[in-house]
Design a protein around this motif. Structure first.
Motif, PDB file in Angstrom:
ATOM      1  N   ARG A  71       0.835  -1.207   0.000  1.00  5.57           N
ATOM      2  CA  ARG A  71       0.000   0.000   0.000  1.00  5.57           C
ATOM      3  C   ARG A  71       0.867   1.253   0.000  1.00  5.57           C
ATOM      4  NH1 ARG A  71      -3.054  -3.189   3.501  1.00  5.57           N
ATOM      5  NH2 ARG A  71      -2.147  -2.171   5.294  1.00  5.57           N
ATOM      6  N   ALA A  72       1.948   1.237   0.759  1.00  8.25           N
ATOM      7  CA  ALA A  72       2.835   2.395   0.821  1.00  8.25           C
ATOM      8  C   ALA A  72       3.453   2.681  -0.540  1.00  8.25           C
ATOM      9  CB  ALA A  72       3.928   2.181   1.866  1.00  8.25           C
ATOM     10  N   PHE A  73       3.935   1.629  -1.244  1.00  8.32           N
ATOM     11  CA  PHE A  73       4.505   1.817  -2.575  1.00  8.32           C
ATOM     12  C   PHE A  73       3.457   2.427  -3.501  1.00  8.32           C
ATOM     13  CE2 PHE A  73       8.175  -0.215  -1.208  1.00  8.32           C
ATOM     14  CZ  PHE A  73       9.051  -0.570  -2.228  1.00  8.32           C
ATOM     15  N   ALA A  74       2.229   1.894  -3.453  1.00 10.29           N
ATOM     16  CA  ALA A  74       1.167   2.397  -4.320  1.00 10.29           C
ATOM     17  C   ALA A  74       0.794   3.825  -3.954  1.00 10.29           C
ATOM     18  CB  ALA A  74      -0.061   1.489  -4.240  1.00 10.29           C
ATOM     19  N   ASN A  75       0.753   4.125  -2.672  1.00  8.16           N
ATOM     20  CA  ASN A  75       0.340   5.459  -2.221  1.00  8.16           C
ATOM     21  C   ASN A  75       1.315   6.560  -2.612  1.00  8.16           C
ATOM     22  OD1 ASN A  75      -2.044   4.543  -1.145  1.00  8.16           O
ATOM     23  ND2 ASN A  75      -1.240   4.333   0.928  1.00  8.16           N
ATOM     24  N   VAL A  76       2.607   6.246  -2.677  1.00  3.50           N
ATOM     25  CA  VAL A  76       3.563   7.267  -3.099  1.00  3.50           C
ATOM     26  C   VAL A  76       3.653   7.352  -4.624  1.00  3.50           C
ATOM     27  CG1 VAL A  76       4.948   7.152  -1.003  1.00  3.50           C
ATOM     28  CG2 VAL A  76       5.638   5.808  -2.989  1.00  3.50           C
ATOM     29  N   GLY A  77       2.923   6.458  -5.297  1.00  2.00           N
ATOM     30  CA  GLY A  77       2.889   6.503  -6.754  1.00  2.00           C
ATOM     31  C   GLY A  77       4.139   5.961  -7.405  1.00  2.00           C
ATOM     32  N   ASP A  78       4.860   5.110  -6.681  1.00  2.00           N
ATOM     33  CA  ASP A  78       6.078   4.556  -7.231  1.00  2.00           C
ATOM     34  C   ASP A  78       5.760   3.293  -8.018  1.00  2.00           C
ATOM     35  OD1 ASP A  78       8.729   4.334  -7.842  1.00  2.00           O
ATOM     36  OD2 ASP A  78       9.412   4.322  -5.775  1.00  2.00           O
TER      37      ASP A  78
END
Length: 153
Positions: free
Chosen positions: A145-152
């Motif tokens: 979720r963190a990777f997706a949330n930062v748009g990476d």
């Protein structure tokens, strides 16, 4: 036939839940971003769809996704290389990045250079430690979720 129907229904719901709860990750085409979340942009047509509405219950959101899949989509989703799903704003993806020992994408972006890589499930399973299994899964989900949330990617 009834049990087959319920198994097929369960498989469809599992596939849709994986798409919905996952990070919408794993590009098949080299130029496609690895992580795509069609719900992030509130101005997009997808953000207005039921599966993007976090105020709805999970069953209702999954039902919406299943309705958007035709039989060919469902069959192709059972392969390692999933198809593009333009009706949901999703690029093609690989189930190979199933995150059983971390999100481990084949390439990382500049915002998130590395990810945690846990032991393979068979070695974790040999610990017979259910708390460890749960904590590992929770961490992998949080990191995805963190990777997706930062748009990476």
């Amino acid at each position: 036939f009834k049990s087959f129907q319920s198994r097929a229904d369960m498989a469809s719901k599992t596939l849709a839940a994986s798409l919905l709860l996952g990070s919408f990750a794993g590009a098949v085409v080299a130029n496609d971003p690895l992580m795509v979340n069609p719900c992030r942009d509130p101005s997009s047509a997808f953000a207005k769809m039921a599966f993007c509405n976090s105020a709805l219950g999970i069953d209702e959101r999954i039902e919406d996704m299943i309705k958007l899949l035709n039989v060919t989509d469902k069959i192709n989703l059972m392969n390692q290389d999933g198809p593009k799903l333009p009706q949901m704003g999703l690029n093609g993806y690989r189930w190979w990045e199933e995150a059983t020992h971390g999100i481990s994408p084949p390439r990382n972006g500049q915002k998130t250079a590395t990810e945690t890589n846990f032991p393979f499930p068979i070695t974790t399973g040999m610990s017979f430690n259910r708390t460890l299994w749960r904590k590992t899964g929770e961490h992998i989900a949080r990191e995805a979720r963190a990777f997706a949330n930062v748009g990476d990617e």
